[in-house]
Each structure stands twice: as C-alpha cells, then as structure tokens.
Design a protein around this motif. Sequence first.
Motif, mmCIF file in Angstrom:
data_model
loop_
_atom_site.group_PDB
_atom_site.id
_atom_site.type_symbol
_atom_site.label_atom_id
_atom_site.label_comp_id
_atom_site.label_asym_id
_atom_site.label_seq_id
_atom_site.Cartn_x
_atom_site.Cartn_y
_atom_site.Cartn_z
ATOM 1 N N VAL A 83 0.857 -1.184 0.000
ATOM 2 C CA VAL A 83 0.000 0.000 0.000
ATOM 3 C C VAL A 83 0.898 1.240 0.000
ATOM 4 C CG1 VAL A 83 -1.789 1.262 1.276
ATOM 5 C CG2 VAL A 83 -1.829 -1.247 1.219
ATOM 6 N N SER A 84 0.552 2.223 -0.825
ATOM 7 C CA SER A 84 1.392 3.426 -0.949
ATOM 8 C C SER A 84 1.414 4.222 0.353
ATOM 9 C CB SER A 84 0.892 4.319 -2.076
ATOM 10 O OG SER A 84 -0.271 5.020 -1.671
ATOM 11 N N LYS A 85 2.483 4.982 0.540
ATOM 12 C CA LYS A 85 2.637 5.796 1.758
ATOM 13 C C LYS A 85 1.537 6.856 1.838
ATOM 14 C CE LYS A 85 6.513 3.555 2.310
ATOM 15 N NZ LYS A 85 6.535 2.586 1.250
ATOM 16 N N ALA A 86 1.192 7.448 0.704
ATOM 17 C CA ALA A 86 0.134 8.468 0.694
ATOM 18 C C ALA A 86 -1.203 7.846 1.095
ATOM 19 C CB ALA A 86 0.034 9.111 -0.686
ATOM 20 N N GLU A 87 -1.477 6.653 0.588
ATOM 21 C CA GLU A 87 -2.733 5.977 0.933
ATOM 22 C C GLU A 87 -2.746 5.602 2.416
ATOM 23 O OE1 GLU A 87 -6.452 4.567 0.950
ATOM 24 O OE2 GLU A 87 -5.510 5.754 -0.626
ATOM 25 N N LEU A 88 -1.622 5.147 2.927
ATOM 26 C CA LEU A 88 -1.534 4.825 4.358
ATOM 27 C C LEU A 88 -1.798 6.072 5.204
ATOM 28 C CD1 LEU A 88 1.591 2.476 4.373
ATOM 29 C CD2 LEU A 88 -0.780 1.820 4.855
ATOM 30 N N ALA A 89 -1.217 7.179 4.793
ATOM 31 C CA ALA A 89 -1.426 8.427 5.534
ATOM 32 C C ALA A 89 -2.909 8.774 5.572
ATOM 33 C CB ALA A 89 -0.610 9.552 4.900
ATOM 34 N N ARG A 90 -3.595 8.642 4.439
ATOM 35 C CA ARG A 90 -5.033 8.929 4.393
ATOM 36 C C ARG A 90 -5.814 7.957 5.280
ATOM 37 N NH1 ARG A 90 -3.777 10.414 -0.816
ATOM 38 N NH2 ARG A 90 -4.034 8.335 -1.704
ATOM 39 N N GLN A 91 -5.518 6.668 5.161
ATOM 40 C CA GLN A 91 -6.254 5.659 5.927
ATOM 41 C C GLN A 91 -6.102 5.835 7.437
ATOM 42 O OE1 GLN A 91 -5.305 1.624 4.790
ATOM 43 N NE2 GLN A 91 -5.832 1.979 2.636
ATOM 44 N N PHE A 92 -4.895 6.193 7.860
ATOM 45 C CA PHE A 92 -4.619 6.272 9.299
ATOM 46 C C PHE A 92 -4.757 7.696 9.858
ATOM 47 C CE2 PHE A 92 -2.928 2.206 8.133
ATOM 48 C CZ PHE A 92 -3.130 1.418 9.250
ATOM 49 N N GLY A 93 -5.038 8.660 8.974
ATOM 50 C CA GLY A 93 -5.242 10.039 9.423
ATOM 51 C C GLY A 93 -3.993 10.701 9.958
ATOM 52 N N VAL A 94 -2.843 10.392 9.337
ATOM 53 C CA VAL A 94 -1.568 10.970 9.756
ATOM 54 C C VAL A 94 -0.862 11.530 8.520
ATOM 55 C CG1 VAL A 94 -1.313 9.422 11.742
ATOM 56 C CG2 VAL A 94 -0.341 8.764 9.535
ATOM 57 N N SER A 95 0.226 12.247 8.731
ATOM 58 C CA SER A 95 1.002 12.767 7.605
ATOM 59 C C SER A 95 1.881 11.656 7.018
ATOM 60 C CB SER A 95 1.894 13.921 8.061
ATOM 61 O OG SER A 95 2.926 13.428 8.901
ATOM 62 N N ARG A 96 2.350 11.873 5.796
ATOM 63 C CA ARG A 96 3.256 10.880 5.204
ATOM 64 C C ARG A 96 4.544 10.776 6.010
ATOM 65 N NH1 ARG A 96 3.379 12.277 -1.040
ATOM 66 N NH2 ARG A 96 3.930 14.207 -0.032
ATOM 67 N N GLU A 97 5.005 11.900 6.557
ATOM 68 C CA GLU A 97 6.216 11.852 7.382
ATOM 69 C C GLU A 97 5.998 10.954 8.597
ATOM 70 O OE1 GLU A 97 9.806 11.853 8.824
ATOM 71 O OE2 GLU A 97 9.311 12.613 6.839
ATOM 72 N N THR A 98 4.808 10.991 9.192
ATOM 73 C CA THR A 98 4.497 10.117 10.327
ATOM 74 C C THR A 98 4.517 8.659 9.886
ATOM 75 O OG1 THR A 98 3.213 11.853 11.403
ATOM 76 C CG2 THR A 98 2.769 9.586 12.099
ATOM 77 N N VAL A 99 3.983 8.389 8.698
ATOM 78 C CA VAL A 99 4.029 7.017 8.159
ATOM 79 C C VAL A 99 5.487 6.568 8.059
ATOM 80 C CG1 VAL A 99 3.624 5.586 6.105
ATOM 81 C CG2 VAL A 99 1.846 7.165 6.901
#
Length: 185
Positions: free
Chosen positions: A162-178
């Motif tokens: 799963v892409s980092k951007a999609e993970l950020a959206r799913q988990f409600g965090v920034s990409r840097e947090t991912v």
Amino acid sequence: MAGQRVSYVRVSSQDQSTVRQLAGVEVDRTFEDKASGKDQNRPQLEELIKFVRDGDTVLVHSMDRLARNLDDLRSIVRRLTEKKVQVQFVKEQLTFTGEDNAMSQLLLSVMGAFAEFERSLIRERQREGIALAKKRGIYRGRAPSLDAPRAVELREKAAAGVSKAELARQFGVSRETVYAYLRAV
C-alpha cells in the motif's frame, strides 16, 4: 488606475487569531495562512503571489509574518516586486518597490536577519524548556499518533505494497508520520 490593496496575514497555528495584525487597515482582499513561517510552503502565500498584478500593494503587519528567515524574506519580496507589486510592512513602516536604493536593501536584510535570529532564540528556549521539564520528570513528549496495534497494522499494509500516501489517508496521519513508523521497526 491604482492597483488593489491586498493583505497577507499569518499565524503559526490554528488556534491563534490574525485579527490584530492589520486591524483598521482597508484592503480589497486578504490572504490568510495558519502555518509556520519557517519556509515558503504556505498555500495562501502562493495564491497571493499568483493573484497580485502590476500596481497592486501587498500589506503585511511585519516582516516576521511574511518570513522567518532572511533568504525566504528576500525571495518573497523579490518575487512580488518583479511583478511590479509594492510590498509594505506596516509595523516597520517600510515599503519595497523593486527600485529600492542601497539603504532600503540594507534595512530589508537587517530586519530579516532579526526575524531569523528571533526564530532561533525561540527554538533554543523551547529546547531548554523541554530539557528542564525532562529532568523534573514532567515532560513526556507528544502522545504517539497510533497505538501499538494500529502501528503494526500500518507496517503490515506497507509491507503488502500500500502506498505511503494511501496509508497516511487511511490512518489520518502525515506521510512523514508514516515514514517515522516504518523507520521505527
């Protein structure tokens, strides 16, 4: 025909108010950012630069509202004045037109350097305060963005592609947090 009077106001966080910055100053349009001035990555600043035209005047409460470091301040003022837009700093009572003399450029540099120095002092005091609070045992740092089970889920999804951007959206965090959670393995 005189150009428009356009204001730019900025505060560093969502809970701060911009009301006092240009209170009582008549303008045709206002652009407002609620973001740090540490860099030029501010959406309303970019919109303002796209919006203004030859003959317009950009009013800013003070230099530190436009930029917190000298390079950014000079760059933003240059970008605006190259469009034949005046930049007026109300607090400092300075106006830049692009046809400024050596004294104006010196004032821009000196005042910009003070804004940068002030930001450095703020960060230094913040670090000192955190260190003292840690010594006294009252500083715990920020609460983690994700609890342990959600962090495991994030890592599993990342491993599954799963892409980092999609993970950020799913988990409600920034990409840097991912990325930080993925590095912390």
